[in-house]
Every structure is written in structure tokens, then in C-alpha cells.
Design a protein around this motif. Structure first.
Motif, PDB file in Angstrom:
ATOM      1  N   UNK A  86       0.881  -1.164   0.000  1.00 32.67           N
ATOM      2  CA  UNK A  86       0.000   0.000   0.000  1.00 32.67           C
ATOM      3  C   UNK A  86       0.916   1.210   0.000  1.00 32.67           C
ATOM      4  N   UNK A  87       0.704   2.095  -0.980  1.00 33.37           N
ATOM      5  CA  UNK A  87       1.568   3.261  -1.139  1.00 33.37           C
ATOM      6  C   UNK A  87       0.714   4.507  -1.349  1.00 33.37           C
ATOM      7  N   UNK A  88       1.232   5.642  -0.943  1.00 35.14           N
ATOM      8  CA  UNK A  88       0.566   6.917  -1.153  1.00 35.14           C
ATOM      9  C   UNK A  88       1.220   7.989  -0.298  1.00 35.14           C
ATOM     10  N   UNK A  89       0.664   9.190  -0.379  1.00 33.48           N
ATOM     11  CA  UNK A  89       1.154  10.310   0.431  1.00 33.48           C
ATOM     12  C   UNK A  89       0.036  10.738   1.377  1.00 33.48           C
ATOM     13  N   UNK A  90       0.381  10.914   2.645  1.00 29.29           N
ATOM     14  CA  UNK A  90      -0.595  11.263   3.678  1.00 29.29           C
ATOM     15  C   UNK A  90      -0.904  12.760   3.601  1.00 29.29           C
TER      16      UNK A  90
END
Length: 195
Positions: A86-90
Motif C-alpha cells: 500500500x503506497x501513497x502520500x498522507x
């Protein structure tokens, strides 16, 4: 044409990434039960595609550029095991719930998340009917500065709770998830909606 079990798995995570309503209907059975909805807004526990759409909206509200690159798939006739990241920017508040109520609101940190998960999907009639996961949430919380608590993050979380921002964030994400779940009903009855 029915999708094979590996395609169903990829499709499920594509729904979480995008909120694709048609794909949700194609890959998620009406009786699908998401056991992972315990820490999510109440709408995420709705059976079927509606709950999956709500789950995706909840995650995308906290993490921009959300993606789930698949590392491996194992399957038999009625189960699929998916290993992924799971990848992304908070970039939005990450609100976690307990028994449908606010448990924790993590203010946006701008930090990247990238951690591993393993998901078990039960498949019947060419659709996903049940979903469980083994997630490395400790790594994710560490990447966000929550565990072990970074002083600056802990102070921001406390300030959000005391000021009411955490409760407002919980209300907003609850409404967002409910709206995503309701989009399915709106799409199937477009003239039944009030203008």
C-alpha cells in the motif's frame, strides 16, 4: 465474460485506488463481507460493492496517489491470496474508528507510506464474496510518526482532539464514505434522486 481469480484480485484493489463504480459491480458480490472494516467508517461495513466503494473513498481521503502494486498472487478455485504494497502520500486526516466512533485522527503529515499487506479473498460465482487482510499497520503508523510517537505528531494529534478538529474530520470522512456507498444506489436509480 467472467474474470479469473487473479483478475478479480487486481480489480478489487483498482476499485480501492479509483472508486470505479462499474468495476466494483463487476468484481464484488452483493454479499461480500469485508472483515477489515472494523477500523473504518460505518459505511465501509456495508455488504457488497457499496462497502468497497466506501472503503476506497475513506483511504483516498487520507492518502493521495493511493496505489496497491501487487507483488504476488496465489490461488485455487475459490480463494486468492494477494501479496501487495500500500503506497501513497498522507495529505488528508487519517481517521480510524472503533465500534463506529472516532478512535484516532492523524493530521496530514505529507509523509509517504509504503508497507506490505497480504489479503485473502474468497471467490464465488466469479466475484469476491469475502475479504480479510494481514496488514503491517505498525510500519504504516511508524511512517506517519505515530508509533513510536514522534513528539510533534503526538502534539498535533492532541491539539486536533482538544480543538474538535478530530471529531470534524471523523464526521467528514464518515459522510464521504457514506456518499461513496450511496453512489451505487444513485447510479442504479438515476431518476429517483431529488434535484
Amino acid at each position: 465474460m467472467a474474470l479469473d481469480t487473479a483478475e478479480l484480485a487486481h480489480g478489487l484493489f483498482r476499485v480501492l485506488e479509483t472508486g470505479d463504480l462499474e468495476l466494483a459491480v463487476d468484481v464484488v458480490d452483493e454479499q461480500n463481507h469485508n472483515r477489515e472494516a472494523a477500523v473504518a467508517p460505518p459505511a465501509c461495513a456495508i455488504p457488497g460493492p457499496a462497502g468497497t466503494l466506501a472503503s476506497g473513498a475513506w483511504l483516498r481521503s487520507a492518502f493521495s496517489d493511493l496505489r496497491f502494486p501487487v507483488l504476488g498472487v496465489a490461488r485455487n478455485d475459490d480463494q486468492v491470496w494477494v501479496r501487495l504494497r500500500m503506497q501513497g502520500r498522507h495529505t488528508g486526516p487519517f481517521v480510524r474508528f472503533k465500534d463506529g466512533a472516532l478512535d484516532q485522527a492523524i493530521p496530514p503529515t505529507g509523509r509517504e507510506i509504503d508497507f506490505e499487506q497480504v489479503h485473502l479473498l474468497d471467490v464465488r460465482g466469479g466475484k469476491v464474496v469475502r475479504h480479510e487482510a494481514l496488514r503491517d499497520d505498525i510500519t504504516m503508523l511508524g511512517q506517519l510518526g505515530v508509533f513510536p510517537p514522534a513528539p510533534a505528531t503526538a502534539l498535533r494529534m492532541l491539539a486536533w482532539r482538544v480543538s474538535g478538529r478530530a471529531a470534524r474530520a471523523a464526521a467528514e470522512v464518515t459522510a464521504l464514505a457514506a456518499g461513496a456507498a450511496g453512489a451505487l444506489a444513485d447510479a442504479s436509480h438515476p431518476t429517483g434522486r431529488a434535484s
